[in-house]
Motif scaffolding. Structure first.
Motif, PDB file in Angstrom:
ATOM      1  N   LEU A 219       0.834  -1.204   0.000  1.00  0.00           N
ATOM      2  CA  LEU A 219       0.000   0.000   0.000  1.00  0.00           C
ATOM      3  C   LEU A 219       0.868   1.254   0.000  1.00  0.00           C
ATOM      4  CD1 LEU A 219      -3.016   0.720   0.266  1.00  0.00           C
ATOM      5  CD2 LEU A 219      -2.686   0.813   2.724  1.00  0.00           C
ATOM      6  N   GLU A 220       1.880   1.257   0.868  1.00  0.00           N
ATOM      7  CA  GLU A 220       2.744   2.435   0.956  1.00  0.00           C
ATOM      8  C   GLU A 220       3.524   2.631  -0.333  1.00  0.00           C
ATOM      9  OE1 GLU A 220       5.031   1.883   4.499  1.00  0.00           O
ATOM     10  OE2 GLU A 220       3.268   2.073   5.800  1.00  0.00           O
ATOM     11  N   SER A 221       3.919   1.526  -0.979  1.00  0.00           N
ATOM     12  CA  SER A 221       4.717   1.700  -2.196  1.00  0.00           C
ATOM     13  C   SER A 221       3.848   2.144  -3.367  1.00  0.00           C
ATOM     14  CB  SER A 221       5.432   0.395  -2.541  1.00  0.00           C
ATOM     15  OG  SER A 221       4.517  -0.514  -3.112  1.00  0.00           O
ATOM     16  N   PHE A 222       2.544   1.931  -3.297  1.00  0.00           N
ATOM     17  CA  PHE A 222       1.645   2.307  -4.393  1.00  0.00           C
ATOM     18  C   PHE A 222       1.126   3.729  -4.257  1.00  0.00           C
ATOM     19  CE2 PHE A 222       2.097  -1.408  -6.421  1.00  0.00           C
ATOM     20  CZ  PHE A 222       1.161  -2.421  -6.321  1.00  0.00           C
ATOM     21  N   ASN A 223       1.696   4.489  -3.337  1.00  0.00           N
ATOM     22  CA  ASN A 223       1.205   5.826  -3.080  1.00  0.00           C
ATOM     23  C   ASN A 223       1.263   6.682  -4.330  1.00  0.00           C
ATOM     24  OD1 ASN A 223       0.061   7.435  -1.253  1.00  0.00           O
ATOM     25  ND2 ASN A 223       1.933   7.891  -0.100  1.00  0.00           N
ATOM     26  N   GLY A 224       0.117   7.256  -4.734  1.00  0.00           N
ATOM     27  CA  GLY A 224       0.123   8.192  -5.851  1.00  0.00           C
ATOM     28  C   GLY A 224       0.109   7.564  -7.228  1.00  0.00           C
ATOM     29  N   LEU A 225       0.001   6.228  -7.309  1.00  0.00           N
ATOM     30  CA  LEU A 225       0.035   5.574  -8.620  1.00  0.00           C
ATOM     31  C   LEU A 225      -1.367   5.230  -9.085  1.00  0.00           C
ATOM     32  CD1 LEU A 225       3.015   3.241  -7.835  1.00  0.00           C
ATOM     33  CD2 LEU A 225       3.053   5.267  -9.268  1.00  0.00           C
ATOM     34  N   ASP A 226      -1.560   5.227 -10.416  1.00  0.00           N
ATOM     35  CA  ASP A 226      -2.891   4.997 -10.962  1.00  0.00           C
ATOM     36  C   ASP A 226      -3.130   3.594 -11.476  1.00  0.00           C
ATOM     37  OD1 ASP A 226      -2.876   8.278 -12.362  1.00  0.00           O
ATOM     38  OD2 ASP A 226      -3.856   7.521 -10.549  1.00  0.00           O
ATOM     39  N   ARG A 227      -2.072   2.930 -11.912  1.00  0.00           N
ATOM     40  CA  ARG A 227      -2.259   1.578 -12.438  1.00  0.00           C
ATOM     41  C   ARG A 227      -1.248   0.676 -11.739  1.00  0.00           C
ATOM     42  NH1 ARG A 227      -5.291   1.395 -16.982  1.00  0.00           N
ATOM     43  NH2 ARG A 227      -4.520  -0.682 -17.473  1.00  0.00           N
ATOM     44  N   VAL A 228      -1.767  -0.307 -11.036  1.00  0.00           N
ATOM     45  CA  VAL A 228      -0.867  -1.176 -10.285  1.00  0.00           C
ATOM     46  C   VAL A 228      -1.119  -2.629 -10.653  1.00  0.00           C
ATOM     47  CG1 VAL A 228      -0.735   0.444  -8.374  1.00  0.00           C
ATOM     48  CG2 VAL A 228      -2.404  -1.375  -8.304  1.00  0.00           C
ATOM     49  N   HIS A 229      -0.036  -3.410 -10.553  1.00  0.00           N
ATOM     50  CA  HIS A 229      -0.105  -4.815 -10.938  1.00  0.00           C
ATOM     51  C   HIS A 229       0.531  -5.615  -9.819  1.00  0.00           C
ATOM     52  CE1 HIS A 229       0.573  -7.977 -14.384  1.00  0.00           C
ATOM     53  NE2 HIS A 229       0.160  -8.531 -13.265  1.00  0.00           N
ATOM     54  N   GLY A 253      -8.344  10.290  -2.986  1.00  0.00           N
ATOM     55  CA  GLY A 253      -8.052  10.410  -4.415  1.00  0.00           C
ATOM     56  C   GLY A 253      -8.608   9.262  -5.210  1.00  0.00           C
ATOM     57  N   GLY A 254      -9.149   8.269  -4.534  1.00  0.00           N
ATOM     58  CA  GLY A 254      -9.794   7.179  -5.247  1.00  0.00           C
ATOM     59  C   GLY A 254      -8.856   6.025  -5.527  1.00  0.00           C
ATOM     60  N   PRO A 255      -9.424   4.875  -5.866  1.00  0.00           N
ATOM     61  CA  PRO A 255      -8.605   3.683  -6.068  1.00  0.00           C
ATOM     62  C   PRO A 255      -7.911   3.703  -7.419  1.00  0.00           C
ATOM     63  CG  PRO A 255     -10.897   3.165  -6.466  1.00  0.00           C
ATOM     64  CD  PRO A 255     -10.853   4.598  -6.026  1.00  0.00           C
ATOM     65  N   PRO A 256      -6.760   3.014  -7.508  1.00  0.00           N
ATOM     66  CA  PRO A 256      -6.113   2.840  -8.807  1.00  0.00           C
ATOM     67  C   PRO A 256      -6.771   1.670  -9.534  1.00  0.00           C
ATOM     68  CG  PRO A 256      -4.838   1.772  -7.128  1.00  0.00           C
ATOM     69  CD  PRO A 256      -6.013   2.388  -6.420  1.00  0.00           C
ATOM     70  N   PHE A 257      -6.351   1.443 -10.765  1.00  0.00           N
ATOM     71  CA  PHE A 257      -6.751   0.231 -11.458  1.00  0.00           C
ATOM     72  C   PHE A 257      -5.819  -0.880 -10.987  1.00  0.00           C
ATOM     73  CE2 PHE A 257      -8.221  -2.588 -14.618  1.00  0.00           C
ATOM     74  CZ  PHE A 257      -7.114  -3.259 -15.109  1.00  0.00           C
ATOM     75  N   ILE A 258      -6.396  -1.958 -10.469  1.00  0.00           N
ATOM     76  CA  ILE A 258      -5.580  -3.046  -9.919  1.00  0.00           C
ATOM     77  C   ILE A 258      -5.658  -4.244 -10.828  1.00  0.00           C
ATOM     78  CG2 ILE A 258      -5.175  -4.525  -7.918  1.00  0.00           C
ATOM     79  CD1 ILE A 258      -6.855  -2.696  -6.261  1.00  0.00           C
ATOM     80  N   ARG A 259      -4.496  -4.744 -11.218  1.00  0.00           N
ATOM     81  CA  ARG A 259      -4.457  -6.027 -11.921  1.00  0.00           C
ATOM     82  C   ARG A 259      -3.795  -7.012 -10.982  1.00  0.00           C
ATOM     83  NH1 ARG A 259      -4.696  -7.198 -17.141  1.00  0.00           N
ATOM     84  NH2 ARG A 259      -4.301  -5.036 -17.717  1.00  0.00           N
ATOM     85  N   LEU A 260      -4.401  -8.167 -10.813  1.00  0.00           N
ATOM     86  CA  LEU A 260      -3.827  -9.198  -9.949  1.00  0.00           C
ATOM     87  C   LEU A 260      -3.514 -10.415 -10.800  1.00  0.00           C
ATOM     88  CD1 LEU A 260      -3.167 -10.396  -7.122  1.00  0.00           C
ATOM     89  CD2 LEU A 260      -5.536 -11.101  -6.976  1.00  0.00           C
TER      90      LEU A 260
END
Lengths: 498, 158
Positions: A219-229, A253-260
């Motif tokens: 979570l902390e590393s995804f700070n400010g990013l919009d598309r995460v995998h 700021g809302g959730p990013p797009f998450i790909r798992l």
């Protein structure tokens, strides 16, 4: 027949009870017992029950417990349960102190000797059992199978005297069974993997600690990013991800797009579907992909995505015997080539990959005694123990490619990651606070969290059991993978669920 | 003057205002109770039971655990997420209530001690709640979600 009013029942049974102090309700069904004895009998019956379950789990036939019993009058419950208890050595009340430090002489294999089993007190019998275990392991180490078989037989006779309801007897029962399986391989009964996993998840904080700590780092590393995998090296039942999806849903700021992307057998497509439903209900854009573990190069990273790699109790399966090359090196270079923002790793804090059998056995006995002791404090029952039994059997019985439970301590992993070019990311205070809070909520007074060079370790009575760490590539990767990345090749051969 | 006399007569009449006539006011009042009192209030009568089951009442209770003033604790979007996960009443019953009780009893990480700790406890409650919600989505396998059993038996408000 059941009448809620006790007064009515006892008046109806007054003609049956012989003396006023005999419990009227039980007398009505044929048992003569004083109400003052009821708590004692209930406690003994409970212990007897768990002793029978443990004996069954250890593979011992139930006749072991009662072959010498003489039942005088079963309707006299107090005397009957006492006669059964003597056989299973339940006379002393159970105490749960911290595991005592092991005497040093256990490391040296004890000489073969026939102990006088009948005259030993339960405490001495426990120590004797450990000596026998070490001798047996030593015999197997020296490939002396006949002596090993003989020792196993002796231990099986000694075991009921020690009692398998708790403590050393319980752990020893599983290890004796594993040693027996090594000498005489037999198919294990089919186990409900999912149910056992959930028992283990519910009854101890280890998996919860693993998931929540890794999630906090991600979570902390995804700070400010919009598309995460997020890439999960072993999806299992996906229990780690709802909390992360929810935390990202609530992100300012809302959730990013998450790909798992989850590695695992085809059954995990169902898990992926469930996670997609969950994400849809909290309005988080989500996509799931399943990959087979033997085809990691099918992984597809879209441009603009930031990658996190997650491995909970999985990386050790890629290790091989120390000194010989194994899949771990190619796995780590594959991970590094993805240029992940963060790699979260949770591993057992144990040394079960030593080449010598006796070393491995001794380490495993220490480690699983600690874990079983912690489970006992939660009164968890046999479920999580059977889950761990698979690991014990794998460490003791298997060799070569079959042995996958190759746990190594954090220090070894640190060196290995360093060689692969991955450097530690210290866990922040939020992760530490969350882990401590989780422990406060879990039953069991002996848990503690320690921070060791940025990694969090969950310990039981000072002995480390599981450690959570986070890593990143040393070359300061901030940018997502480039379009020229070898994995971005437009291949769409894997299952996709959106 | 006629109006003055009429006003005087009205003032002398005994006040016949009944709280049950105004459900919104009742909700405002009940929203200030703690969990156990709220459950007790739900048993008073059908109207009180219906009002106490409103999620807004439990939302106020949950937010109060996070901070003393209810206005600055929740950020936009929380209500929709919690509603999707099962609602504030379920959140309190399964997670927030047991967690804050257990932490207060243990003493050292008491959420009353600092706003940071309270916020952390609230985040942990939401994490565990989301796992519970996910388990309830499962159709096969085990029947009942059990990931929250370790918190002990919760206050039953049904």
């Amino acid at each position: 027949m059941v009448d809620s009013s006790y007064g009515q029942e006892s008046s109806a049974n007054k003609s049956i009870s012989t003396s006023p102090e005999i419990d009227g309700l039980l007398a009505g069904v044929g048992y003569a017992i004083r109400p003052s004895d009821l708590p004692h009998v209930a406690e003994r019956l409970e212990k007897l029950d768990s002793a029978i379950i443990a004996a069954a789990a250890a593979g011992l036939p139930p006749e072991f417990l009662c072959s010498d019993a003489v039942h005088y009058n079963p309707s006299d419950l107090a005397a009957w349960v006492d006669s059964m208890s003597m056989l299973t050595s339940l006379s002393s009340p159970p105490i749960h102190p911290a595991p005592a430090p092991w005497p040093v002489q256990i490391y040296a294999p004890a000489p073969l000797s026939t102990p006088t089993v009948d005259l030993l007190a339960p405490e001495d019998a426990g120590i004797n059992l450990v000596h026998l275990l070490m001798s047996c392991a030593d015999s197997i180490h020296r490939d002396d199978h006949p002596s090993a078989s003989k020792l196993i037989h002796e231990m099986q006779i000694l075991l009921p005297r020690v009692g398998t309801a708790f403590g050393i007897g319980k752990v020893a029962a599983y290890f004796i069974d594993a040693l027996d399986r090594r000498l005489r391989p037999r198919p294990s009964p089919p186990a409900e993997d999912e149910i056992l996993y959930h028992y283990f998840y519910e009854s101890s904080p280890y998996l919860r600690f693993a998931h929540l700590t890794a999630n906090q780092a991600i979570l902390e590393s995804f700070n400010g990013l919009d598309r995460v995998h997020v890439i999960d090296l072993n999806l299992k039942h996906g229990l780690q991800w709802p909390a992360l999806i929810q935390a990202l849903a609530l992100r300012p700021g809302g959730p990013p797009f998450i790909r798992l992307t989850g590695f695992g057998p085809p059954e995990i497509c169902e898990v992926g579907r469930r996670l997609a439903d969950f994400a849809r209900s909290v309005k988080v854009p989500f996509a799931f992909t399943r990959l087979d573990e033997i085809q990691p190069n099918l992984l597809r990273v879209e441009p603009g995505e930031t990658v996190a790699v997650n491995s909970v109790l999985q990386l050790h399966q890629f290790l091989s015997d120390p000194g010989s090359p194994g899949p771990i090196d190619s796995v780590l270079s594959w991970v590094k080539a993805l240029r992940p923002r963060i790699v979260t790793v949770v591993e057992q804090e144990a040394d079960h990959n030593r080449p010598g059998f006796l070393d491995r056995f001794t380490e495993a006995l220490f480690y699983y005694s600690t874990v079983f002791d912690s489970l006992e404090s939660a009164a968890a029952g046999a479920g999580p123990e059977v889950y761990l039994q698979k690991e014990i059997c794998n460490i003791v019985c298997c060799d070569g490619e079959e042995r996958v439970e190759r746990h190594e301590p954090l220090a070894s992993w640190r060196a290995r990651f360093g060689r692969a070019g991955l450097w530690p990311v210290p866990h922040g205070s939020s992760a530490f606070r969350q882990a401590s809070m989780l422990l406060t909520l879990s039953s069991g007074e002996g848990y503690s969290i320690e921070e060791v060079e940025g990694c969090l370790t969950l310990s039981w009575h000072g002995r480390a059991v599981i450690s959570a760490s986070a890593w990143h590539c040393g070359d300061g990767v901030d940018a997502p993978p480039l379009a020229g990345n070898i994995f971005f090749n437009g291949y769409s051969g894997s299952d996709r669920r959106e | 003057m006629g109006e003055e006399e009429k006003h005087k007569v009205e003032q002398e009449k005994p006040c016949s205002y009944n709280i049950n006539d105004n459900a919104d006011l009742l909700a405002e009042i009940l929203a200030r109770l703690d969990g156990r009192s709220l459950c007790a209030a739900a048993c008073v009568c059908r109207l009180w039971g219906a009002v106490s089951r409103k999620d807004a009442v439990w939302e106020a209770l949950c937010n109060r655990h996070v901070s003393s003033s209810a206005t600055d604790s929740s950020f936009p979007g929380t209500r929709t997420v919690v509603a999707a996960l099962g609602g504030y009443r379920r959140l309190y019953r399964r997670c927030v209530g047991p967690i804050f009780d257990r932490l207060a009893a243990s003493g050292d990480h008491g959420p009353q001690s600092s706003a940071v700790a309270a916020a952390a406890a609230a985040r942990l409650s939401l994490s565990l709640f989301s796992i519970d919600c996910y388990e309830r989505l499962s159709v096969g396998g085990r029947q009942r979600p059990s990931s929250l059993l370790f918190l002990g038996s919760a206050v039953d408000v049904t």
